[in-house]
Design a protein around this motif. Structure first.
Motif, PDB file in Angstrom:
ATOM      1  N   SER A 165       0.825  -1.192   0.000  1.00  0.00           N
ATOM      2  CA  SER A 165       0.000   0.000   0.000  1.00  0.00           C
ATOM      3  C   SER A 165       0.868   1.254   0.000  1.00  0.00           C
ATOM      4  O   SER A 165       2.071   1.196   0.246  1.00  0.00           O
ATOM      5  N   VAL A 166       0.231   2.387  -0.247  1.00  0.00           N
ATOM      6  CA  VAL A 166       0.932   3.668  -0.215  1.00  0.00           C
ATOM      7  C   VAL A 166       0.123   4.630   0.645  1.00  0.00           C
ATOM      8  O   VAL A 166      -1.081   4.456   0.851  1.00  0.00           O
ATOM      9  N   MET A 167       0.804   5.649   1.160  1.00  0.00           N
ATOM     10  CA  MET A 167       0.110   6.696   1.911  1.00  0.00           C
ATOM     11  C   MET A 167       0.588   8.049   1.411  1.00  0.00           C
ATOM     12  O   MET A 167       1.787   8.289   1.292  1.00  0.00           O
ATOM     13  N   MET A 168      -0.362   8.916   1.114  1.00  0.00           N
ATOM     14  CA  MET A 168      -0.052  10.230   0.582  1.00  0.00           C
ATOM     15  C   MET A 168      -0.414  11.288   1.620  1.00  0.00           C
ATOM     16  O   MET A 168      -1.440  11.194   2.296  1.00  0.00           O
ATOM     17  N   GLY A 169       0.436  12.307   1.751  1.00  0.00           N
ATOM     18  CA  GLY A 169       0.166  13.386   2.698  1.00  0.00           C
ATOM     19  C   GLY A 169       0.738  14.688   2.204  1.00  0.00           C
ATOM     20  O   GLY A 169       1.254  14.792   1.080  1.00  0.00           O
ATOM     21  N   ASN A 170       0.653  15.717   3.056  1.00  0.00           N
ATOM     22  CA  ASN A 170       1.274  17.020   2.771  1.00  0.00           C
ATOM     23  C   ASN A 170       0.752  17.657   1.490  1.00  0.00           C
ATOM     24  O   ASN A 170       1.505  18.025   0.596  1.00  0.00           O
ATOM     25  N   SER A 171      -0.556  17.790   1.403  1.00  0.00           N
ATOM     26  CA  SER A 171      -1.161  18.443   0.242  1.00  0.00           C
ATOM     27  C   SER A 171      -0.637  19.865   0.111  1.00  0.00           C
ATOM     28  O   SER A 171      -0.414  20.562   1.103  1.00  0.00           O
ATOM     29  N   LEU A 172      -0.444  20.301  -1.124  1.00  0.00           N
ATOM     30  CA  LEU A 172       0.080  21.644  -1.366  1.00  0.00           C
ATOM     31  C   LEU A 172      -0.982  22.721  -1.215  1.00  0.00           C
ATOM     32  O   LEU A 172      -0.783  23.862  -1.627  1.00  0.00           O
TER      33      LEU A 172
END
Length: 278
Positions: A264-271
């Protein structure tokens, strides 16, 4: 070491990790370590400013709501202008569920019951930069695949789906393997009544989109983007309330080792945060 020694390389040099404090620390270490550190490292032709903050203090929204006004104040001083008073000051009064107050006691007696440390292997770190034009082409591609019905899909969702497909494709996993894409989401506007965006603290969740490797790779990018878009769109006030109530009934410590798996992957820190304006 010069600035070019750092920025000209394809991978981020391992020495850059030493430019930040708190390496390897967990939140609990804030009992004896600094909660916020600004480390200035002198290079041959410049300086590197590394900022580290204990996550117990706040989330990404709080972090940038601290640095942006601080940066604006100092830019005004540098330009010999009148000192700037930020129009939206951070709100430091912590929110607690109705009927509960500080402190909320946790059902643990030994540190090993709730603290785990992760020994990270030596990894290659690379920063990819996407131009405004490339993101626009990505969103246009998604629109075309989904019949031009994706006006509310964000750049972050489109890019997250691209990363998800690319990473899973590179892993060459069995097609029946379950894979997740988690997105960090700001919950301030999802409370009833909503919390102000200036609320200083942690107010986030990790949403999870689930499918199989086969479905993810056999479908077009637009399909994966729609999966993430619906995940965010359907997450509302009731979901946040239910999440808090479940935690109050069975308090637990956020643990990345249990949250993330190898598929799996995790995405964060939206611009959406003003990161580069400083």
């Amino acid at each position: 070491m010069s600035i070019s020694d750092i920025v000209s390389l394809t991978d981020v040099p391992e020495v850059v990790q030493s430019f930040f404090d708190h390496k390897g620390a967990v939140n609990y270490d804030g009992h004896h370590m600094s909660l916020l550190t600004v480390q200035v490292t002198e290079l041959l032709d410049g300086v590197f400013i590394g900022c580290s903050m204990n996550h117990c203090i706040g989330d990404g929204t709080s972090y940038w709501h601290f640095w942006n006004p601080w940066s604006n104040i100092h830019m005004a001083i540098r330009c010999m202008e009148k000192a700037i008073v930020p129009s939206h000051m951070p709100m430091h009064k912590r929110w607690f569920p109705e009927g509960h107050d500080s402190p909320i006691l946790l059902p643990f007696t030994q540190l090993d019951d709730f603290i785990s440390r992760h020994e990270q292997p030596q990894l290659r770190v690379r920063i990819f930069q996407f131009s405004y034009e490339s993101i626009a082409r990505l969103k246009a591609k998604v629109n075309e695949e989904n019949g031009h019905n994706t006006s509310k899909i964000s750049s972050f969702q489109a890019l997250s789906a691209l990363y998800w497909q690319s990473i899973i494709r590179a892993l060459c996993l069995p097609h029946d393997q379950v894979t997740n894409c988690r997105l960090s989401t700001n919950n301030r506007h999802r409370f009833d009544p909503p919390l102000p965006q200036e609320y200083f603290g942690n107010c986030i969740s990790a949403l999870k989109a689930t499918t199989t490797v086969g479905e993810l790779l056999e479908n077009k990018l637009g399909w994966a983007v729609s999966l993430l878009h619906q995940l965010v769109t359907n997450y509302g006030k009731k979901d946040v309330t239910d999440l808090i109530n479940r935690w109050l009934q069975s308090p637990a410590i956020f643990n990345l080792n249990r949250l993330i798996d190898s598929y799996s992957v995790m995405m964060g820190n939206s611009l959406r945060s003003d990161i580069y304006g400083n």
